[in-house]
Design an enzyme around this catalytic site. Sequence first.
Site, PDB file in Angstrom:
ATOM      1  N   SER A 150       1.014  -1.125   0.002  1.00  0.00           N
ATOM      2  CA  SER A 150       0.027   0.002   0.015  1.00  0.00           C
ATOM      3  C   SER A 150       0.732   1.197  -0.130  1.00  0.00           C
ATOM      4  CB  SER A 150      -0.769   0.266   1.489  1.00  0.00           C
ATOM      5  OG  SER A 150      -1.440   1.353   1.602  1.00  0.00           O
ATOM      6  N   TYR A 187      -1.604  -0.692  10.500  1.00  0.00           N
ATOM      7  CA  TYR A 187      -1.789  -0.991   8.901  1.00  0.00           C
ATOM      8  C   TYR A 187      -0.572  -0.619   8.022  1.00  0.00           C
ATOM      9  CZ  TYR A 187      -3.821  -1.091   4.167  1.00  0.00           C
ATOM     10  OH  TYR A 187      -4.041  -1.425   2.915  1.00  0.00           O
ATOM     11  N   LYS A 191       1.933  -3.108   6.113  1.00  0.00           N
ATOM     12  CA  LYS A 191       2.246  -2.983   4.865  1.00  0.00           C
ATOM     13  C   LYS A 191       3.811  -2.503   4.356  1.00  0.00           C
ATOM     14  CE  LYS A 191      -1.755  -4.016   3.366  1.00  0.00           C
ATOM     15  NZ  LYS A 191      -2.041  -5.427   2.524  1.00  0.00           N
TER      16      LYS A 191
END
Length: 258
Positions: free
Chosen positions: A149, A162, A166
Amino acid sequence: MIKSNMLDGKVVIVTGASSGIGRAIAIRAAEHGAKAVIVSDVVETPREGGEPTASEIRKLGAQSVFVKADVSRKADNDELVATAEQFGGVDVMFANAGITLKTDGPEVPEEDYRRLMSVNLDGPLFGAQAAARQMKALGKQGSIVLMASMGGISGAGITVAYSTSKGGVVVMAKSLADALGPAGIRVNAVAPGTIDTELLRTSPGIAQASEGFRQRTPLLRLGKPSEVGDAVAFLGSDLSSYVSGTALLVDGGLLSVI
């Protein structure tokens, strides 16, 4: 929509493929000529659904099956990749499955943090391990693509867990590229920016934040799930035969100016 033969004759596995970006990637793989696309998810019916996605792929002329798998479990990844043997073995493994948290940030709860890491980091590693073992056993010089991401390249205070997961995926792709390169197996990551998905459109907070990203994106629009699918198809194809260990941004140029 442009179609091609980039993946002509290839067997593709896509995890987290029952809905959203994963579903678009699986369908685009068929539209780019894949011989077979294995659709996988932890449950059969999140939104569009696994079997309906497989059915849509079959209508495009490719073979397809839905396989239920929890990517956080090594055994599930092994069993998922084994299903590719009926089609001749996996050529392209796309470890797309991932989750986000409603409560993220510097005080992310331990239980939520552990759950996110088990899916977003353990899943890609176990999937890559299983795919690489089969590729080596069959003498295939395949391609493994991991879902990262833009948040794994440029962090944010509201996505501490998160973004960390990533960012780990980005480095995992580089490390696996080094480890598997001598066997002719390429490993890359794809790092989407703000993509126009059902989740984005139906979540007021996310939609509001995405509008700010859209306004700062040089292309002045959100990305389409199919455009992520095209990037994955390229990384899985022989057109990228000398591309390994990279994280391909699909963000409309956002991180170049943010």
